[in-house]
Design an enzyme around this catalytic site. Structure first.
Site, PDB file in Angstrom:
ATOM      1  NE  ARG A  55      -3.292   0.425   3.304  1.00  0.00           N
ATOM      2  CZ  ARG A  55      -4.316   0.514   2.752  1.00  0.00           C
ATOM      3  NH1 ARG A  55      -5.196   0.006   2.037  1.00  0.00           N
ATOM      4  NH2 ARG A  55      -4.902   1.896   3.262  1.00  0.00           N
ATOM      5  NE  ARG A 109       5.927   8.631  -4.170  1.00  0.00           N
ATOM      6  CZ  ARG A 109       5.005   9.153  -3.230  1.00  0.00           C
ATOM      7  NH1 ARG A 109       5.461   9.897  -2.099  1.00  0.00           N
ATOM      8  NH2 ARG A 109       3.812   8.804  -3.407  1.00  0.00           N
ATOM      9  NE  ARG A 165      -4.573  -5.627  15.955  1.00  0.00           N
ATOM     10  CZ  ARG A 165      -4.322  -5.688  17.256  1.00  0.00           C
ATOM     11  NH1 ARG A 165      -4.636  -7.018  18.039  1.00  0.00           N
ATOM     12  NH2 ARG A 165      -3.370  -4.932  17.749  1.00  0.00           N
ATOM     13  NE  ARG A 183      -3.806   6.216  11.922  1.00  0.00           N
ATOM     14  CZ  ARG A 183      -4.115   5.746  10.670  1.00  0.00           C
ATOM     15  NH1 ARG A 183      -3.309   5.547   9.591  1.00  0.00           N
ATOM     16  NH2 ARG A 183      -5.565   5.431  10.542  1.00  0.00           N
ATOM     17  CD  GLU A 185      -6.050   6.134  14.049  1.00  0.00           C
ATOM     18  OE1 GLU A 185      -5.708   5.043  13.830  1.00  0.00           O
ATOM     19  OE2 GLU A 185      -6.391   7.082  13.600  1.00  0.00           O
ATOM     20  CE1 TYR A 229      -6.292  -1.130   5.403  1.00  0.00           C
ATOM     21  CE2 TYR A 229      -4.613  -2.640   5.423  1.00  0.00           C
ATOM     22  CZ  TYR A 229      -4.991  -1.219   5.520  1.00  0.00           C
ATOM     23  OH  TYR A 229      -4.390  -0.423   6.177  1.00  0.00           O
ATOM     24  CG  ASP A 243      -7.524   2.479   0.472  1.00  0.00           C
ATOM     25  OD1 ASP A 243      -7.295   2.258   1.658  1.00  0.00           O
ATOM     26  OD2 ASP A 243      -6.294   2.414  -0.457  1.00  0.00           O
TER      27      ASP A 243
END
Ligand code: UDP
Length: 386
Positions: A174, A178, A251, A281, A302, A350, A352
């Protein structure tokens, strides 16, 4: 006579489907949701104390490469440009994520150019790994042990509650790596945040005389639904079958809410990659809407944990044992008549938002076509790619 459809769940799957069916068929649609609001886990509402738009179930950034999905969504409300830039805290230092040239140079104390950095990571990667079979192998192969341990090992253990070697490589895929200074968290062509939040978008989708939304209305498996021509279920597939083949692993996430004056952390999302820090996070939601002015701020720590019987399922774990259970539920589902399963929870993937929306649009087309040609509609949107 008008068709009668029942949709369980008012997240993006349920709302997109309802919108398409109402637009294209003579029908009555009842959407039921056990919560007191529509929108599923993409639900947004303004914080009462600060007026800041809060993503109630964690950060949701809309992004897609598909113009038709972008245009479709924009037809229900204005999106403003937003680029998600994430920072990661590791051993007391702050780095940009996804791993990019600045991360590599700062972490290793170098001044590599793109080509040098590429060669450096190639040398650091574990060359004994052929096709990466899991999350850990994927990381070791492409970024090497040092970056893996600093940014992924601890975070992933906290997030998923298991060893990264038990998780599929697809979870790591995911996130890009770079070899330039581009620190956009996503690679997509179209990205933005809705000015009025996601829930307003979904409310507009289902604002139609043929659609009735019933909130605080839990669907109980085995309920008599014979008054409907078809049921679309978007809740957890194991719950639909009363967990008769066991519980699928998910989860769940809990949020610790805090207020502060001014700007708490200077950006939307800071990841905490060290295993010793209990949260994964911190999201500070006012940074999602830089066009708004707020002198105060609200932020959320979180925490991730295994989903208990009363918890909201968030992330499907998809361990090998889960896949076996899933196959049992799928074969029970395929034997049903007039029921379809749609979305992240019902297909146990999972996904988006853009994937959920794209799949619901395509599924609605197929369903309408099947109805008009009098063939049995599909049970799942994903017959392959389970
Ligand atoms: N991940 C990590 N460290 C980070 C960010 C992500 O190890 O700082 C891993 C973790 O396993 C996570 C996965 O990459 O579940 C996918 O991250 P993403 O940001 O896409 O997760 P989401 O926003 O969907 O929770």
């Amino acid at each position: 006579m008008a068709y009668r459809f029942l949709i369980i769940g008012s997240g993006f799957s349920g709302c997109v489907l309802a919108e398409r069916l109402a637009k294209n068929l003579d029908c009555y649609i009842e959407i039921r949701d056990e919560r007191d609001h529509p929108g599923g886990n993409s639900h947004t509402s303004r914080d009462e104390q600060t007026g800041i738009m809060v993503h109630r179930y964690g950060p949701h950034i809309f992004n897609t490469d598909k113009k038709e999905i972008w245009d479709y969504l924009n037809s229900f409300g204005e999106f403003r440009p937003y680029v998600h830039r994430v920072k990661a805290m590791s051993k007391g230092k702050v780095y940009p994520l996804p791993v990019n040239l600045l991360t590599i140079n700062q972490f290793f104390g170098k001044t590599f150019n793109p080509e040098e950095a590429k060669k450096f990571l190639e040398a650091a990667g574990d060359k004994s790994i052929g096709e990466a079979k899991n999350f850990e192998e994927q990381a070791l192969k492409f970024i090497g042990e040092d970056l893996y341990k600093a940014f992924f090992y601890g975070y992933t253990k906290k997030q998923w509650g298991c060893k990264p070697s038990e998780l599929p490589a697809s979870i790591l895929k995911r996130i890009p790596v770079r070899f330039n200074y581009d620190d956009n968290y996503h690679n997509n062509l179209y990205t933005g945040i809705p000015v009025d939040g996601y829930t307003a978008i979904m409310e507009r989708m289902i604002d139609h005389p043929a659609i009735q939304l019933k909130l605080n209305n839990k669907y109980h498996p085995g309920e008599d639904v014979s008054g409907f021509d078809h049921v679309f279920y978007t809740g957890p597939i194991d719950a639909y079958f009363n967990y008769n083949a066991g519980r699928l692993g998910y989860r769940t996430v809990t949020f610790e809410q805090h207020y502060a004056n001014g700007d708490y952390q200077g950006l939307t999302q800071m990841n905490y990659c060290d295993e010793e820090i209990p949260y994964t996070r911190i999201a500070e939601h006012k940074h999602f809407t830089p066009w708004e002015q707020h002198n105060v701020t609200v932020y959320f720590k979180e925490y991730s944990k295994e989903t208990g019987e009363q918890d909201v399922p968030y992330y499907p774990k998809r361990l090998a044992s889960d896949k076996e259970i899933l196959l049992q539920y799928r074969s029970q589902a395929l034997a049903l008549d007039k029921v379809s399963f749609l979305g992240r929870l019902a297909t146990y993937r999972y996904m988006d938002m853009h994937q959920v929306i794209g799949e619901a649009l395509a599924f609605a087309d197929r369903f309408i076509h099947c109805l008009q040609s009098r063939v049995k509609p599909p049970v799942f949107p994903n017959e392959e790619n389970i």
